[in-house]
Design a protein around this motif. Structure first.
Motif, PDB file in Angstrom:
ATOM      1  N   PRO A 115      -6.440   3.608   9.303  1.00  0.00           N
ATOM      2  CA  PRO A 115      -5.046   3.170   9.166  1.00  0.00           C
ATOM      3  C   PRO A 115      -4.658   3.042   7.691  1.00  0.00           C
ATOM      4  CG  PRO A 115      -6.252   1.737  10.681  1.00  0.00           C
ATOM      5  CD  PRO A 115      -7.251   2.647  10.045  1.00  0.00           C
ATOM      6  N   LEU A 116      -3.463   3.463   7.397  1.00  0.00           N
ATOM      7  CA  LEU A 116      -2.948   3.364   6.031  1.00  0.00           C
ATOM      8  C   LEU A 116      -2.299   2.005   5.819  1.00  0.00           C
ATOM      9  CD1 LEU A 116      -1.337   6.899   5.764  1.00  0.00           C
ATOM     10  CD2 LEU A 116      -3.478   6.125   4.734  1.00  0.00           C
ATOM     11  N   PRO A 117      -2.249   1.542   4.580  1.00  0.00           N
ATOM     12  CA  PRO A 117      -1.546   0.282   4.312  1.00  0.00           C
ATOM     13  C   PRO A 117      -0.095   0.385   4.780  1.00  0.00           C
ATOM     14  CG  PRO A 117      -2.633   1.124   2.333  1.00  0.00           C
ATOM     15  CD  PRO A 117      -2.753   2.176   3.374  1.00  0.00           C
ATOM     16  N   GLN A 118       0.466  -0.725   5.152  1.00  0.00           N
ATOM     17  CA  GLN A 118       1.858  -0.751   5.617  1.00  0.00           C
ATOM     18  C   GLN A 118       2.844  -0.948   4.463  1.00  0.00           C
ATOM     19  OE1 GLN A 118       2.758  -0.145   8.915  1.00  0.00           O
ATOM     20  NE2 GLN A 118       0.616   0.492   8.863  1.00  0.00           N
ATOM     21  N   ALA A 119       2.319  -1.316   3.298  1.00  0.00           N
ATOM     22  CA  ALA A 119       3.169  -1.549   2.131  1.00  0.00           C
ATOM     23  C   ALA A 119       2.341  -1.321   0.881  1.00  0.00           C
ATOM     24  CB  ALA A 119       3.711  -2.964   2.143  1.00  0.00           C
ATOM     25  N   SER A 120       3.046  -1.092  -0.215  1.00  0.00           N
ATOM     26  CA  SER A 120       2.388  -0.915  -1.503  1.00  0.00           C
ATOM     27  C   SER A 120       3.288  -1.478  -2.591  1.00  0.00           C
ATOM     28  CB  SER A 120       2.126   0.574  -1.762  1.00  0.00           C
ATOM     29  OG  SER A 120       1.710   0.778  -3.093  1.00  0.00           O
ATOM     30  N   GLY A 121       2.695  -2.172  -3.526  1.00  0.00           N
ATOM     31  CA  GLY A 121       3.456  -2.709  -4.649  1.00  0.00           C
ATOM     32  C   GLY A 121       3.062  -2.042  -5.951  1.00  0.00           C
ATOM     33  N   ILE A 122       2.541  -0.844  -5.854  1.00  0.00           N
ATOM     34  CA  ILE A 122       2.014  -0.163  -7.031  1.00  0.00           C
ATOM     35  C   ILE A 122       3.116   0.204  -8.028  1.00  0.00           C
ATOM     36  CG2 ILE A 122       2.029   2.180  -6.106  1.00  0.00           C
ATOM     37  CD1 ILE A 122      -0.794   2.450  -7.305  1.00  0.00           C
ATOM     38  N   HIS A 123       4.304   0.508  -7.526  1.00  0.00           N
ATOM     39  CA  HIS A 123       5.417   0.867  -8.412  1.00  0.00           C
ATOM     40  C   HIS A 123       5.821  -0.318  -9.280  1.00  0.00           C
ATOM     41  CE1 HIS A 123       9.782   1.630  -9.252  1.00  0.00           C
ATOM     42  NE2 HIS A 123       9.215   2.705  -9.761  1.00  0.00           N
ATOM     43  N   VAL A 124       5.885  -1.489  -8.696  1.00  0.00           N
ATOM     44  CA  VAL A 124       6.251  -2.694  -9.447  1.00  0.00           C
ATOM     45  C   VAL A 124       5.225  -2.948 -10.550  1.00  0.00           C
ATOM     46  CG1 VAL A 124       6.540  -5.200  -9.273  1.00  0.00           C
ATOM     47  CG2 VAL A 124       7.500  -3.707  -7.521  1.00  0.00           C
TER      48      VAL A 124
END
Length: 106
Positions: free
Chosen positions: A69-78
């Motif tokens: 399963p892939l993460p449901q969210a990512s904050g990498i851009h921030v």
């Protein structure tokens, strides 16, 4: 393989390419101690681009290849915006990471 997974895989390749274009791709891995930091983004032991190369990209590729399963969210851009601010040289990388964030929630 579903279309979203292929789009994410392509995005990871674009991120890797941009790291190489900027000269931020390293030949030698940081030491095991640096890679095993418990801090978010290994902020205490790695530069952000090192974290992308040695932690983020391999983990995401492993998830894609295993069908996990892939993460449901990512904050990498921030995080990229905080690290690079208004650095013109990093603009393309920051955009690619924003595109990744949008794909991962997709």
């Amino acid at each position: 393989m579903e279309a979203r997974v292929l789009l994410i895989a392509d995005q990871l390749l674009l991120i890797e390419r941009e790291l190489r274009v900027q000269g931020w791709w390293e030949i030698e891995s940081p030491g095991e101690q640096a890679l095993s930091s418990q801090q978010p983004f290994c902020i205490d032991t790695l530069a952000f681009e090192q974290w992308l190369q040695w932690i983020f990209l391999p983990r995401m590729k492993q998830l894609l290849e295993s069908g996990a399963p892939l993460p449901q969210a990512s904050g990498i851009h921030v995080m990229a915006e905080q690290v690079y601010g208004s650095d013109v040289a990093a603009r393309a990388l920051v955009k690619l990471l924003g595109d990744f964030d949008r794909l991962i929630v997709g």
